[in-house]
Scaffold this active site. Structure first.
Site, PDB file in Angstrom:
ATOM      1  N   ASN A   1     -24.942 -67.078  44.394  1.00 21.91           N
ATOM      2  CA  ASN A   1     -25.786 -65.986  44.891  1.00 21.91           C
ATOM      3  C   ASN A   1     -26.182 -66.158  46.350  1.00 21.91           C
ATOM      4  OD1 ASN A   1     -27.090 -68.012  43.058  1.00 21.91           O
ATOM      5  ND2 ASN A   1     -28.932 -67.299  44.099  1.00 21.91           N
TER       6      ASN A   1
ATOM      7  N   GLN B   1     -23.553 -62.410  39.914  1.00 18.76           N
ATOM      8  CA  GLN B   1     -23.237 -61.917  41.262  1.00 18.76           C
ATOM      9  C   GLN B   1     -21.788 -61.456  41.394  1.00 18.76           C
ATOM     10  OE1 GLN B   1     -25.265 -61.167  43.581  1.00 18.76           O
ATOM     11  NE2 GLN B   1     -27.121 -62.281  43.017  1.00 18.76           N
TER      12      GLN B   1
ATOM     13  N   HIS C   1     -29.416 -54.973  37.605  1.00 14.65           N
ATOM     14  CA  HIS C   1     -29.938 -54.616  38.929  1.00 14.65           C
ATOM     15  C   HIS C   1     -29.118 -55.168  40.088  1.00 14.65           C
ATOM     16  CE1 HIS C   1     -32.421 -58.288  40.155  1.00 14.65           C
ATOM     17  NE2 HIS C   1     -32.091 -58.598  38.929  1.00 14.65           N
TER      18      HIS C   1
ATOM     19  N   THR D   1     -36.233 -53.756  19.758  1.00  5.13           N
ATOM     20  CA  THR D   1     -35.744 -52.400  20.004  1.00  5.13           C
ATOM     21  C   THR D   1     -35.121 -52.330  21.392  1.00  5.13           C
ATOM     22  OG1 THR D   1     -37.419 -51.539  18.544  1.00  5.13           O
ATOM     23  CG2 THR D   1     -36.427 -49.954  20.062  1.00  5.13           C
TER      24      THR D   1
ATOM     25  N   CYS E   1     -39.217 -70.336  50.249  1.00  2.80           N
ATOM     26  CA  CYS E   1     -40.525 -70.104  50.870  1.00  2.80           C
ATOM     27  C   CYS E   1     -41.570 -69.671  49.855  1.00  2.80           C
ATOM     28  CB  CYS E   1     -40.418 -69.063  51.970  1.00  2.80           C
ATOM     29  SG  CYS E   1     -39.705 -67.532  51.406  1.00  2.80           S
TER      30      CYS E   1
HETATM   31  N1  PLP Z   1     -27.805 -65.641  38.062  1.00  2.00           N
HETATM   32  C1  PLP Z   1     -27.539 -65.360  39.339  1.00  2.00           C
HETATM   33  C2  PLP Z   1     -26.318 -65.938  39.992  1.00  2.00           C
HETATM   34  C3  PLP Z   1     -28.394 -64.527  40.064  1.00  2.00           C
HETATM   35  O1  PLP Z   1     -28.134 -64.251  41.356  1.00  2.00           O
HETATM   36  C4  PLP Z   1     -29.540 -64.009  39.418  1.00  2.00           C
HETATM   37  C5  PLP Z   1     -30.500 -63.179  40.178  1.00  2.00           C
HETATM   38  O2  PLP Z   1     -30.616 -63.262  41.368  1.00  2.00           O
HETATM   39  C6  PLP Z   1     -29.753 -64.326  38.068  1.00  2.00           C
HETATM   40  C7  PLP Z   1     -28.872 -65.145  37.428  1.00  2.00           C
HETATM   41  C8  PLP Z   1     -30.945 -63.792  37.333  1.00  2.00           C
HETATM   42  O3  PLP Z   1     -30.781 -62.425  37.045  1.00  2.00           O
HETATM   43  P1  PLP Z   1     -32.048 -61.534  36.675  1.00  2.00           P
HETATM   44  O4  PLP Z   1     -32.797 -61.292  37.941  1.00  2.00           O
HETATM   45  O5  PLP Z   1     -31.479 -60.282  36.103  1.00  2.00           O
HETATM   46  O6  PLP Z   1     -32.815 -62.302  35.671  1.00  2.00           O
END
Ligand code: PLP
Length: 394
Positions: A150, A178, A200, A236, A324
């Site tokens: 990420n 990602q 998201h 649900t 941070c």
């Molecule tokens: N795994 C990775 C590589 C991510 O970048 C993220 C979120 O930034 C997550 C897991 C966690 O996802 P969520 O925010 O939907 O819990």
């Protein structure tokens, strides 16, 4: 002032088509998909369609898709399911650069009866596979390795890893949160047992995710409750969001080429423009095996948070590579695992683009960033020291 949003690995804007499909399910079509009546049945039908759409994006079948509340839940479910269904096995393998959704769970397990191997990465954020293969044993319950990082966007050779891990009879999970929607993924050809994704990150709403569970994989539910998701996850369903996720996956499949061509072009233009105009700047991570939308750039002798604040004055949104939020300004565990020097790790910025970004926005950032770094360096005692040291050495 228009927002220039280059923080899409943090979250993405819900696509208008996604929102449109979700809206009826908040008010008009509010039935429970588990109800016997036709009113609820309509909702169940739409959930079925969403499951097929999610499956379609990753080459799975609909019954291999389990809806969850987020990527974090998908990751936790996968790892906990693997260890709960093989109680005699007490070893877990992961890497040092996982998202906290995997990293923190593994650290927790490490102190609670499990032995966890955290595999190192090199200076480019790449995994050496030898230590992984050596660490595999009859006691290993699961190997969990992310598809793409990420922070740096570095892509691991998941295909090769999965083949070896499964040949040794060990369950393989990949956090592809990602990667899904940014690179082609076909579970028919990539032999992963479980794969996590999150709405998201691909223009669906927050609070919905999915876990792919290959048919025949040992599984034990994490959320125990009702019979939803064929008893694999009680509760649900978050109907509207699941429908949104389905639509977003359908759109992601359509946009995959654009993501890999136009978005990659924009990312490369941004990166090259920055590196040409700003000295002592470097890209973190293997530039060849990377997501098309992500670049992590370190600016030596300045602080990432200060850069973010000054970019914020131009409404440019990005992320820094420091933790941070903990108040410590410690460089992230990913950059530390890669051995990025302290002076560079502190000044690292992640730009993550999406199909919503334009060339004008990239030009705007390339124009605004150099004077920001110059101003901050004028204020930085480390920068002055480094220039003095360079003058003395030359
Ligand atoms: N795994 C990775 C590589 C991510 O970048 C993220 C979120 O930034 C997550 C897991 C966690 O996802 P969520 O925010 O939907 O819990």
């Amino acid at each position: 002032m228009k927002v220039i949003y280059t923080d899409n690995n943090a979250t993405t804007q819900v696509a208008p088509e996604v929102l449109e499909e979700m809206l009826p399910y908040f008010h008009d079509l509010y039935g429970n998909p588990s109800s016997m009546h036709t009113f609820g049945g309509q909702v169940a039908g739409k959930l079925k369609e969403a499951r097929q759409r999610v499956a379609g994006l990753i080459g799975a079948t609909a019954d291999e898709i389990l809806f969850t509340s987020c990527g974090t839940e998908s990751d936790n479910t996968a790892i906990r399911a693997a260890i709960a269904s093989q109680p005699h096995k007490k070893h877990v393998i992961t890497t040092r650069v996982e998202h906290p959704a995997v990293k923190n769970l593994c650290e927790h397990l490490d102190g609670h009866g499990y032995r966890v191997t955290f595999l190192p990465v090199d200076r480019q954020g790449r995994l050496d596979l030898e230590p992984l293969y050596k660490a595999l044993s009859h006691d290993t319950a699961i190997v969990s390795i992310m598809w793409a990082n990420n922070e740096t966007g570095v892509i691991f050779p998941v295909d090769e890893i999965a083949r070896v891990v499964r040949e040794r009879g060990v369950v393989f999970h990949t956090d592809a949160v990602q990667a899904v929607g940014k690179v082609p993924i076909d579970t028919k050809h990539f032999p992963v047992d479980m794969l996590s994704l999150s709405g998201h990150k691909l223009h669906a709403p927050k609070g919905v995710g999915a876990l792919y569970v290959r048919k025949g994989t040992k599984f034990s539910p994490f959320l125990i409750g009702g019979h939803q998701e064929k008893g694999r996850r009680g509760g649900t369903e978050n109907v509207a969001s699941i429908i949104g996720l389905g639509k977003a996956c359908e759109l992601a499949l359509e946009h995959l080429e654009e993501e890999n061509e136009r978005v990659r072009y924009l990312r490369d233009k941004l990166e090259d423009g920055i590196l040409e105009r700003i000295s002592n700047a470097m890209v973190n991570g293997d530039r060849e095996h990377r997501l098309p939308n992500t670049t992590s750039i370190s600016f030596e002798y300045v602080e990432g948070e200060a850069i973010l604040l000054m970019m914020n004055e131009f409404n440019i949104c990005a992320s820094s590579g420091s933790a941070c939020t903990s108040g410590s300004l410690e460089p992230s565990h990913v950059l530390r695992a890669m051995g990025v020097p302290f002076t560079a790790a502190h000044g690292s910025i992640r730009f993550s683009l999406s199909i919503n970004n334009t060339e004008e926005e990239v030009d705007f950032i390339i124009d605004k960033l150099p004077p920001i770094i110059e101003r901050l360096r004028e204020l930085s005692p480390f920068w002055t020291d480094s220039k003095t040291a360079a003058a003395v050495c030359s």
